[in-house]
Design a protein around this motif. Structure first.
Motif, PDB file in Angstrom:
ATOM      1  N   ALA A 100     -31.599 -15.960 -19.187  1.00 17.96           N
ATOM      2  CA  ALA A 100     -31.035 -16.578 -17.986  1.00 17.96           C
ATOM      3  C   ALA A 100     -30.328 -17.873 -18.363  1.00 17.96           C
ATOM      4  CB  ALA A 100     -32.149 -16.847 -16.983  1.00 17.96           C
ATOM      5  N   LYS A 101     -30.799 -18.490 -19.434  1.00 15.27           N
ATOM      6  CA  LYS A 101     -30.226 -19.764 -19.872  1.00 15.27           C
ATOM      7  C   LYS A 101     -28.740 -19.608 -20.179  1.00 15.27           C
ATOM      8  CE  LYS A 101     -32.765 -23.132 -22.253  1.00 15.27           C
ATOM      9  NZ  LYS A 101     -33.627 -23.453 -23.374  1.00 15.27           N
ATOM     10  N   TRP A 125     -34.807 -28.519 -13.423  1.00 14.36           N
ATOM     11  CA  TRP A 125     -35.113 -28.054 -14.786  1.00 14.36           C
ATOM     12  C   TRP A 125     -34.170 -28.759 -15.775  1.00 14.36           C
ATOM     13  CZ3 TRP A 125     -32.675 -23.443 -17.495  1.00 14.36           C
ATOM     14  CH2 TRP A 125     -33.317 -23.179 -18.711  1.00 14.36           C
ATOM     15  N   TYR A 128     -30.270 -27.834 -16.659  1.00 16.48           N
ATOM     16  CA  TYR A 128     -29.154 -27.814 -15.697  1.00 16.48           C
ATOM     17  C   TYR A 128     -28.174 -28.967 -15.933  1.00 16.48           C
ATOM     18  CZ  TYR A 128     -32.169 -24.729 -12.828  1.00 16.48           C
ATOM     19  OH  TYR A 128     -32.964 -23.721 -12.366  1.00 16.48           O
ATOM     20  N   ASN A 175     -38.958 -24.589 -11.065  1.00 16.79           N
ATOM     21  CA  ASN A 175     -39.359 -25.262 -12.278  1.00 16.79           C
ATOM     22  C   ASN A 175     -38.701 -26.630 -12.176  1.00 16.79           C
ATOM     23  OD1 ASN A 175     -39.864 -26.144 -14.844  1.00 16.79           O
ATOM     24  ND2 ASN A 175     -38.653 -24.599 -15.890  1.00 16.79           N
ATOM     25  N   ILE A 206     -35.193 -16.961 -11.320  1.00 15.30           N
ATOM     26  CA  ILE A 206     -35.929 -16.415 -12.454  1.00 15.30           C
ATOM     27  C   ILE A 206     -37.427 -16.256 -12.152  1.00 15.30           C
ATOM     28  CG2 ILE A 206     -36.195 -18.670 -13.603  1.00 15.30           C
ATOM     29  CD1 ILE A 206     -35.387 -16.013 -15.914  1.00 15.30           C
ATOM     30  N   SER A 238     -37.576 -12.681 -18.683  1.00 15.33           N
ATOM     31  CA  SER A 238     -38.471 -13.563 -19.435  1.00 15.33           C
ATOM     32  C   SER A 238     -39.806 -13.790 -18.740  1.00 15.33           C
ATOM     33  CB  SER A 238     -37.820 -14.927 -19.656  1.00 15.33           C
ATOM     34  OG  SER A 238     -36.872 -14.857 -20.671  1.00 15.33           O
ATOM     35  N   LYS A 239     -39.731 -14.112 -17.447  1.00 14.86           N
ATOM     36  CA  LYS A 239     -40.948 -14.540 -16.751  1.00 14.86           C
ATOM     37  C   LYS A 239     -41.678 -13.352 -16.136  1.00 14.86           C
ATOM     38  CE  LYS A 239     -39.006 -18.477 -17.672  1.00 14.86           C
ATOM     39  NZ  LYS A 239     -39.407 -19.532 -18.529  1.00 14.86           N
TER      40      LYS A 239
END
Ligand code: PMP
Ligand code: GLU
Length: 400
Positions: A100-101, A125, A128, A175, A206, A238-239
């Motif tokens: 996602a990054k 987060w 960003y 987050n 996410i 990922s999560k």
């Protein structure tokens, strides 16, 4: 020593990754460290997904694929969005990226011109701000109130918008704060967006599956059909499927935006690791029971860590309702000294002292735009949570 570009010189190091790496190095050196640093599930990737990746390799999925992803993987994401969020999207609306990054970074690069404003609610987060700046954007932080669970209200959003505003970025469940917006709160924000046609929304979803509030998760793009085309939804595996190391994330957006992102990706990373696409398809089409089990466990840990955290005098924090973070305000302890006589004058100083004295790793809040806070990830076993909290309670009591 090389003279690095100004771009790199101005860039902050990711503090979440830095704390995680430091805790790992200490552990490898034999220290008994309890790490609340890593924002990654402590569960293994479900076996059916691992098997799909293994089979893909054995079947020869070892070559370049289409830049935005294989047709099957893009279709699987589109199907997921149709079924879960009632969206009418197809594979042309999906680009799969290296986590996602990277999908986020491509979104900024595809939409932001130098000088454009990125409206960013704090706490945010860490990546960003840095990604927005790398894309030439100007970050405009929207301060929120802990007593309103760090939520942006429609009034706050409206007040922040200027003719230069291009992006509004929202992360829910969040987050680092672990809070999540109610459907009606997202809808009210979407109404503001509707009144400003130059604004795009990057909605980082996410943690969408890791939601344990007593209200349902609301995806931004399905909150208001009039702004759907201006919302870029970021998500990934990922999560929800404990796949942080696989590096698979994606964006769902209007086809023109996806094409722009794909053009960028074609010059940067091409496709993601080829054998990962069938694993993504398996994640979305295969059994979902491991996700449910993980969410149940996170919800249990959230309640436990919140109760214990709130028992510490002077600590204030919202109750986590999603993701796996708790974000206490520790500023009541600023100005005190630790047992070595060091003055705790910031979250960074507290985090460092806590690691030195009690071997507990937490991420200080400065790079999240919340300098009174520290972030603890409870993606770690209940036993380690208790061991870490025992140490934190002892440490806080020792400050004088
Ligand atoms: N967004 C948020 C809010 C996150 O916490 C993370 C975790 N690193 C990401 C995006 C990126 O996730 P990944 O690149 O592992 O898909
Ligand atoms: N999202 C996680 C975190 O915030 C992983 C580390 C990172 O990519 O920042 O800790």
């Amino acid at each position: 020593m090389a003279i690095l570009s100004e771009r790199v010189q101005k860039l902050k190091t990711s503090s979440t990754l830095a704390v995680t790496a430091k805790a790992r190095a200490l552990k490898e050196a034999g220290e008994d460290v309890v790490s609340f640093g890593a924002g990654e599930p402590d569960f293994p990737t479900p076996a059916n997904i691992v098997e799909a990746g293994r089979k893909a390799l054995a079947d020869g999925k070892t070559r370049y694929e289409n830049t935005p992803g294989t047709p099957q993987a893009r279709q699987a994401v589109a199907d997921y969005f149709c079924e879960r969020f009632g969206r009418k999207v197809g594979p042309q609306n999906v680009i799969i990226s290296t986590g996602a990054k990277h999908a986020l970074f491509l979104s900024f690069l595809a939409l932001v011109n130098p000088g454009d404003e990125v409206l960013l609610p704090a706490p945010y987060w860490v990546s960003y701000t840095e990604q927005a700046k790398l894309a030439g954007g100007t970050v405009k932080v929207i301060e929120t109130d802990i007593d309103n669970n760090f939520k942006v209200t429609p009034e706050l959003l409206e007040k922040s918008i200027t003719p230069q505003s291009k992006i509004f970025l929202l992360c829910s469940p969040s987050n680092p704060a672990g809070i999540s917006y109610k459907p009606e709160e997202i809808k009210a924000l979407a109404e503001v967006i509707e009144r400003h046609p130059q604004l795009y929304v990057i909605s980082d979803e996410i943690y969408e599956r890791l939601s344990y509030a007593d209200y349902p998760f609301q995806s931004f793009a399905s909150a208001n059909s009039k702004i759907e085309e201006r919302v870029i939804t970021i998500n990934g595996l990922s999560k929800a499927y404990a796949m942080t190391g696989w590096r698979v994330g994606y964006a769902v957006a209007d086809e023109s935006i996806v094409k722009g992102m794909s053009k960028l990706q074609g010059q940067m990373t091409s496709n993601i690791t080829a054998c990962t696409y069938p694993a993504l398809v398996e994640a979305y089409k295969g059994p979902q029971d491991s996700v449910a089990a993980m969410v149940k466990e996170f919800a249990k840990r959230a309640d436990h860590i919140y109760e214990r955290m709130m028992s510490i005098p002077g600590i204030k924090c919202p109750r986590p309702t999603g993701a796996f973070y708790i974000f206490p305000d520790v500023s009541a302890y600023f100005g005190k000294k630790d047992i070595n006589g060091k003055v705790i004058d910031s979250a960074a100083a507290l985090a460092q002292s806590l690691l030195e004295i009690e071997k507990v790793a937490v991420v200080p809040g400065e790079d999240f735009g919340a300098p009174k806070h520290i972030r603890l990830s409870f993606a770690t076993s209940m036993e380690l949570i208790d061991k870490g909290l025992d140490r934190i309670i002892k440490y806080m009591a020792s400050l004088h």
